[in-house]
Write a protein that holds these residues in place. Structure first.
Motif, PDB file in Angstrom:
ATOM      1  N   GLU A 150      35.587  36.246  26.804  1.00 57.38           N
ATOM      2  CA  GLU A 150      36.204  36.076  25.347  1.00 57.38           C
ATOM      3  C   GLU A 150      36.840  35.996  24.131  1.00 57.38           C
ATOM      4  N   THR A 192      40.144  45.071  29.369  1.00 62.29           N
ATOM      5  CA  THR A 192      40.784  44.361  30.156  1.00 62.29           C
ATOM      6  C   THR A 192      40.566  42.623  29.844  1.00 62.29           C
ATOM      7  N   SER A 193      41.280  42.673  30.962  1.00 58.32           N
ATOM      8  CA  SER A 193      42.238  40.713  30.908  1.00 58.32           C
ATOM      9  C   SER A 193      40.250  40.050  31.351  1.00 58.32           C
TER      10      SER A 193
END
Length: 131
Positions: free
Chosen positions: A86, A12-13
């Motif tokens: 990230e 997912t983001s």
């Protein structure tokens, strides 16, 4: 894998992952006491651009109270940090402080037991995220 964290990589983001982590922590009785946006801080203080990197300070009041009653100085090891970051390939990694490893430093049987119980809860959060 290190001896003080366990982690999952999700599909997912970043923002969706932060929301999912927060919701899953809540299901296990944790609140997020602090949010440290490391990327924003490095940008503001040092002018260094970095991929999203957030530290969530997660706390389960029930377990925190038990730990503090067993050893008043244990607050130096609390809360349980959860890192959402990230990676270079765009995937999002969620790393959990292993409370059993960290609280094991105290060398107190009651605190050791709490560390293992909290680890089980955080491992359930990781499992929810990896589905």
């Amino acid at each position: 894998m290190s001896n003080y964290v366990f982690a999952v990589t999700v599909r997912t983001s970043f923002d969706d992952t932060v929301q999912a982590v927060t919701a899953a922590l809540q299901q296990e009785g944790f609140g997020v006491l602090s949010r440290i946006d490391v990327a924003a801080t490095l940008e503001a203080k040092l002018g260094i651009a970095q991929r999203p990197y957030l530290i969530l300070g997660a706390c389960n009041p029930h377990y925190a109270n038990q730990a503090l009653r067993a050893d008043a100085d244990i607050g130096a090891l609390l809360p349980c940090n959860v890192v959402v970051r990230e990676e270079a390939d765009g995937r999002v990694r969620v790393a959990f402080m292993d409370p059993a490893a960290v609280l094991g430093l105290v060398q107190h049987s009651e605190v050791d037991k709490l560390g293992h119980e909290v680890r089980e809860k955080l491992q359930r959060v990781a499992k929810v995220l990896s589905v």
